[in-house]
Design a protein around this motif. Structure first.
Motif, mmCIF file in Angstrom:
data_model
loop_
_atom_site.group_PDB
_atom_site.id
_atom_site.type_symbol
_atom_site.label_atom_id
_atom_site.label_comp_id
_atom_site.label_asym_id
_atom_site.label_seq_id
_atom_site.Cartn_x
_atom_site.Cartn_y
_atom_site.Cartn_z
ATOM 1 N N GLY A 30 86.143 -0.890 118.388
ATOM 2 C CA GLY A 30 85.378 -0.963 117.145
ATOM 3 C C GLY A 30 84.819 0.365 116.675
ATOM 4 N N GLU A 31 84.251 1.141 117.592
ATOM 5 C CA GLU A 31 83.659 2.423 117.177
ATOM 6 C C GLU A 31 84.724 3.379 116.662
ATOM 7 O OE1 GLU A 31 80.550 5.842 118.848
ATOM 8 O OE2 GLU A 31 81.555 4.488 120.256
ATOM 9 N N ARG A 32 85.850 3.424 117.359
ATOM 10 C CA ARG A 32 86.971 4.265 116.923
ATOM 11 C C ARG A 32 87.457 3.856 115.538
ATOM 12 N NH1 ARG A 32 92.634 2.846 119.410
ATOM 13 N NH2 ARG A 32 92.321 1.236 117.821
ATOM 14 N N ASN A 33 87.687 2.559 115.354
ATOM 15 C CA ASN A 33 88.239 2.078 114.095
ATOM 16 C C ASN A 33 87.277 2.287 112.933
ATOM 17 O OD1 ASN A 33 90.434 1.263 115.600
ATOM 18 N ND2 ASN A 33 89.778 -0.871 115.746
ATOM 19 N N ALA A 34 85.988 2.071 113.181
ATOM 20 C CA ALA A 34 84.999 2.245 112.121
ATOM 21 C C ALA A 34 84.921 3.709 111.696
ATOM 22 C CB ALA A 34 83.634 1.749 112.579
ATOM 23 N N LEU A 35 84.935 4.640 112.660
ATOM 24 C CA LEU A 35 84.862 6.062 112.310
ATOM 25 C C LEU A 35 86.114 6.499 111.571
ATOM 26 C CD1 LEU A 35 83.301 8.710 112.432
ATOM 27 C CD2 LEU A 35 84.449 9.196 114.609
ATOM 28 N N LEU A 36 87.273 6.027 112.011
ATOM 29 C CA LEU A 36 88.518 6.347 111.313
ATOM 30 C C LEU A 36 88.417 5.947 109.844
ATOM 31 C CD1 LEU A 36 92.112 5.706 112.581
ATOM 32 C CD2 LEU A 36 91.454 4.930 110.314
ATOM 33 N N ILE A 37 87.910 4.745 109.608
ATOM 34 C CA ILE A 37 87.784 4.245 108.238
ATOM 35 C C ILE A 37 86.761 5.067 107.449
ATOM 36 C CG2 ILE A 37 86.951 2.281 106.859
ATOM 37 C CD1 ILE A 37 88.272 0.488 109.046
ATOM 38 N N LEU A 38 85.635 5.395 108.078
ATOM 39 C CA LEU A 38 84.604 6.168 107.384
ATOM 40 C C LEU A 38 85.100 7.563 107.007
ATOM 41 C CD1 LEU A 38 81.426 5.147 109.413
ATOM 42 C CD2 LEU A 38 81.971 4.526 107.044
ATOM 43 N N ILE A 39 85.872 8.181 107.888
ATOM 44 C CA ILE A 39 86.439 9.496 107.555
ATOM 45 C C ILE A 39 87.399 9.370 106.381
ATOM 46 C CG2 ILE A 39 88.024 11.301 108.370
ATOM 47 C CD1 ILE A 39 86.625 11.174 111.070
ATOM 48 N N GLY A 40 88.232 8.344 106.384
ATOM 49 C CA GLY A 40 89.152 8.137 105.270
ATOM 50 C C GLY A 40 88.429 7.889 103.961
ATOM 51 N N LEU A 41 87.392 7.061 104.005
ATOM 52 C CA LEU A 41 86.638 6.719 102.796
ATOM 53 C C LEU A 41 85.898 7.917 102.217
ATOM 54 C CD1 LEU A 41 85.031 3.304 103.850
ATOM 55 C CD2 LEU A 41 86.843 3.633 102.152
ATOM 56 N N LEU A 82 78.761 12.508 107.876
ATOM 57 C CA LEU A 82 79.253 11.690 108.987
ATOM 58 C C LEU A 82 78.881 12.260 110.351
ATOM 59 C CD1 LEU A 82 82.842 10.906 107.662
ATOM 60 C CD2 LEU A 82 80.948 9.289 107.851
ATOM 61 N N ARG A 83 78.087 13.337 110.360
ATOM 62 C CA ARG A 83 77.788 14.025 111.617
ATOM 63 C C ARG A 83 77.198 13.112 112.691
ATOM 64 N NH1 ARG A 83 80.144 16.929 114.454
ATOM 65 N NH2 ARG A 83 80.748 18.025 112.551
ATOM 66 N N PRO A 84 76.212 12.237 112.396
ATOM 67 C CA PRO A 84 75.667 11.373 113.463
ATOM 68 C C PRO A 84 76.722 10.478 114.101
ATOM 69 C CG PRO A 84 74.217 11.363 111.546
ATOM 70 C CD PRO A 84 75.473 12.059 111.127
ATOM 71 N N GLN A 85 77.571 9.858 113.269
ATOM 72 C CA GLN A 85 78.615 8.975 113.800
ATOM 73 C C GLN A 85 79.643 9.761 114.616
ATOM 74 O OE1 GLN A 85 77.499 9.045 110.674
ATOM 75 N NE2 GLN A 85 77.352 6.985 109.788
ATOM 76 N N ILE A 86 80.005 10.950 114.125
ATOM 77 C CA ILE A 86 80.989 11.776 114.828
ATOM 78 C C ILE A 86 80.444 12.223 116.185
ATOM 79 C CG2 ILE A 86 82.185 14.006 114.801
ATOM 80 C CD1 ILE A 86 82.516 13.631 111.764
ATOM 81 N N ASN A 87 79.226 12.725 116.190
ATOM 82 C CA ASN A 87 78.643 13.216 117.445
ATOM 83 C C ASN A 87 78.557 12.123 118.505
ATOM 84 O OD1 ASN A 87 78.371 15.769 116.430
ATOM 85 N ND2 ASN A 87 76.174 15.653 116.057
ATOM 86 N N HIS A 88 78.171 10.928 118.085
ATOM 87 C CA HIS A 88 78.071 9.816 119.038
ATOM 88 C C HIS A 88 79.447 9.454 119.591
ATOM 89 C CE1 HIS A 88 77.654 5.549 120.302
ATOM 90 N NE2 HIS A 88 76.487 5.973 120.742
ATOM 91 N N TYR A 98 93.118 14.258 120.827
ATOM 92 C CA TYR A 98 93.129 13.799 119.440
ATOM 93 C C TYR A 98 91.913 12.905 119.217
ATOM 94 C CZ TYR A 98 97.780 15.608 118.450
ATOM 95 O OH TYR A 98 98.851 16.457 118.232
ATOM 96 N N LEU A 99 91.418 12.923 117.997
ATOM 97 C CA LEU A 99 90.188 12.192 117.694
ATOM 98 C C LEU A 99 90.387 10.685 117.829
ATOM 99 C CD1 LEU A 99 87.264 12.684 116.805
ATOM 100 C CD2 LEU A 99 88.033 12.556 114.420
ATOM 101 N N PHE A 100 91.549 10.199 117.406
ATOM 102 C CA PHE A 100 91.812 8.756 117.430
ATOM 103 C C PHE A 100 93.051 8.480 118.268
ATOM 104 C CE2 PHE A 100 89.728 9.624 113.303
ATOM 105 C CZ PHE A 100 88.530 8.964 113.560
ATOM 106 N N THR A 101 92.816 7.855 119.434
ATOM 107 C CA THR A 101 93.913 7.626 120.380
ATOM 108 C C THR A 101 93.975 6.163 120.788
ATOM 109 O OG1 THR A 101 92.499 8.088 122.296
ATOM 110 C CG2 THR A 101 93.668 9.962 121.320
ATOM 111 N N ASN A 102 95.101 5.817 121.423
ATOM 112 C CA ASN A 102 95.267 4.468 121.967
ATOM 113 C C ASN A 102 94.808 4.440 123.425
ATOM 114 O OD1 ASN A 102 97.347 5.666 123.444
ATOM 115 N ND2 ASN A 102 98.948 4.881 122.095
#
Length: 200
Positions: A30-41, A82-88, A98-102
């Motif tokens: 969930g945390e990975r997917n939410a950040l991916l979406i927030l970066i895209g948005l 997005l700094r707080p979400q990224i740092n966490h 890579y930032l988003f991995t399986n």
């Protein structure tokens, strides 16, 4: 050149955006997917460029320079909000990853993200969500807030304002507004039906 983006639309309301992020956050990774979406948005990057980000790029600076995979052009993105979400998220991740991995720590594929988005789309009863949804949503709301189609055209590297407006769904908005007040033969048809019922 004709550009086709299939049946993919932006998320036009804040409620849709919130629902989309929350469905992603409540699932597996969930945390990975939410950040991916927030970066895209918040950047309007293509999905292939989001998935190409590494931890080191986003750990030390809020202004990140990338080279777009499709155009080979350099572009700056701003991550301050997005700094707080990224740092966490990256707290325990190595710079080289890579930032988003399986699960195997391989970078996510665009196809994997598409499947995730299709799962969310079904929960939202939507059939018009794909990997371009985040980019289109960024563009749609950037324009709604700034009305600066020229800058948005440069961000997206489009060749005309008309292409940008069509891409982010503004052309469809105009069509729907115009069609909402347009009708032909409806009143006559309903009267005729009423009269036929009386005479029958």
């Amino acid at each position: 050149m004709i550009m086709i983006y299939y049946n993919v639309e932006p998320l036009r309301s804040q409620q849709e955006i919130t629902a989309f992020v929350n469905y992603a956050r409540n699932g597996t990774h969930g945390e990975r997917n939410a950040l991916l979406i927030l970066i895209g948005l918040n950047t309007g990057l293509r999905m292939s460029d989001i998935l190409n980000l590494k931890v080191a790029q986003v750990r030390y600076q809020d202004v990140v320079q990338i080279t777009e995979k499709k155009t080979k052009k350099r572009r700056l993105i701003l991550l301050t909000r997005l700094r707080p979400q990224i740092n966490h998220y990256i707290e325990d991740l190595p710079d080289s990853e890579y930032l988003f991995t399986n699960r195997q720590h391989h970078p996510l594929s665009v196809n994997a993200v598409y499947k995730l988005f299709q799962t969310i789309a079904r929960k939202m009863n939507r059939t018009d969500i794909g990997t371009h949804t985040l980019r289109k949503t960024f563009g749609y709301h950037y324009y709604q807030q700034t009305h600066d189609i020229g800058t948005l055209m440069m961000i997206f590297n489009h060749s005309s304002e008309a292409i940008t407006k069509r891409y982010i769904g503004l052309s469809q908005d105009v069509i729907m507004r115009q069609m909402a007040g347009f009708s032909l033969g409806i009143e006559g048809a309903s009267v005729e039906k009423k009269n036929s019922q009386k005479t029958g």
